[in-house]
Design an enzyme around this catalytic site. Sequence first.
Site, PDB file in Angstrom:
ATOM      1  N   GLU A 197    -107.897  15.967  57.923  1.00 57.12           N
ATOM      2  CA  GLU A 197    -107.773  17.308  58.502  1.00 57.12           C
ATOM      3  C   GLU A 197    -108.671  18.281  57.740  1.00 57.12           C
ATOM      4  O   GLU A 197    -108.290  18.773  56.667  1.00 57.12           O
ATOM      5  CB  GLU A 197    -106.331  17.801  58.376  1.00 57.12           C
ATOM      6  CG  GLU A 197    -105.320  16.922  59.074  1.00 57.12           C
ATOM      7  CD  GLU A 197    -104.040  17.700  59.359  1.00 57.12           C
ATOM      8  OE1 GLU A 197    -103.780  17.948  60.533  1.00 57.12           O
ATOM      9  OE2 GLU A 197    -103.341  18.076  58.413  1.00 57.12           O
ATOM     10  N   HIS A 245    -100.155  17.806  52.841  1.00 56.54           N
ATOM     11  CA  HIS A 245    -100.751  18.682  53.864  1.00 56.54           C
ATOM     12  C   HIS A 245    -101.469  19.827  53.156  1.00 56.54           C
ATOM     13  O   HIS A 245    -101.003  20.329  52.130  1.00 56.54           O
ATOM     14  CB  HIS A 245     -99.662  19.212  54.803  1.00 56.54           C
ATOM     15  CG  HIS A 245    -100.221  19.912  55.992  1.00 56.54           C
ATOM     16  ND1 HIS A 245    -100.699  21.209  55.931  1.00 56.54           N
ATOM     17  CD2 HIS A 245    -100.426  19.493  57.265  1.00 56.54           C
ATOM     18  CE1 HIS A 245    -101.153  21.556  57.124  1.00 56.54           C
ATOM     19  NE2 HIS A 245    -101.004  20.526  57.951  1.00 56.54           N
TER      20      HIS A 245
HETATM   21  C1  PEP Z   1    -101.946  20.723  61.061  1.00 58.95           C
HETATM   22  O1  PEP Z   1    -101.557  21.693  60.427  1.00 58.95           O
HETATM   23  O2  PEP Z   1    -101.661  19.585  60.677  1.00 58.95           O
HETATM   24  C2  PEP Z   1    -102.751  20.971  62.244  1.00 58.95           C
HETATM   25  C3  PEP Z   1    -103.521  20.027  62.664  1.00 58.95           C
HETATM   26  O3  PEP Z   1    -102.652  22.226  62.828  1.00 58.95           O
HETATM   27  P1  PEP Z   1    -103.395  22.725  64.175  1.00 58.95           P
HETATM   28  O4  PEP Z   1    -103.318  21.615  65.176  1.00 58.95           O
HETATM   29  O5  PEP Z   1    -102.628  23.934  64.579  1.00 58.95           O
HETATM   30  O6  PEP Z   1    -104.812  23.011  63.778  1.00 58.95           O
END
Ligand code: PEP
Length: 261
Positions: A175, A102
Amino acid sequence: MQKVTKNKWVIGNWKSNPSSLEQAKKLAKEIKVMNFSEINGQIMVMPTSLHLTAIIDEMQNSEVLVGCQDVSFTSDSVGAYTGDCSAEQMQAIGAKWTLVGHSERRSYHQESDKQLIAKIENAFKNGLGVVLCIGETLEHYEKNQTLNVLQKQLSILKEIKQLADNLDRLIVAYEPVWAIGTGKVPQVAEVENVHKSINDYLLTINNDLAKTPILYGGSVNADNVENFAKSDWIDGVLVGGASLVADKFASLAKTFFATKK
Ligand code: PEP
């Protein structure tokens, strides 16, 4: 290009929330009673290591899986690794999957590729599935370096010796770092293009990675999830902030799976 059918996922990453065990159990109870029997995929929550056992207990006999947010880099199942939990320990208490890489761990803990490889190998050796998180920073995004960054992050999969035996235990979560917790989201078309490239790159590593679900994460909520779910190239969502309020998370999950039908 025709895309193969992949498993669908909605995953809640609770990060270091909530502040007490009681609140974590309450959240789990509230999520558990929502009716997910109609969904055509999998829902999972990932509490802190501290709350994991209690949440696994709470989620017994429900459709909701429970995973952890990290495992130790060491292949030792026990030992002098202060603050770490081994993959064997996570598996032994009933975790099914773990996040690896992450962006918050990459940046706050300076996790190296070598450590991430070790974590993935430890997870697989102990029967855990891996949600490998990848994503570019705003600087990389603005310099059009997204695909280079993602390919480099994915290239560690080439080093995983047991990959071929664990193809069904891998999920990739794209992400963009700049979208996490910021309320900013990329256009769905942009995410689609990135997911197609991830898919193509995975195929260069192993043809059987064609079935690897590719999730989007970054400021997904109950209002915008439908847009993401409409794309055939988005197999699921990894959700941070919006996974901490049970009815919002349930509504997000139900909207996602209803749109996928
Ligand atoms: C995450 O940290 O994996 C994430 C997607 O956070 P958020 O949905 O708060 O942006």
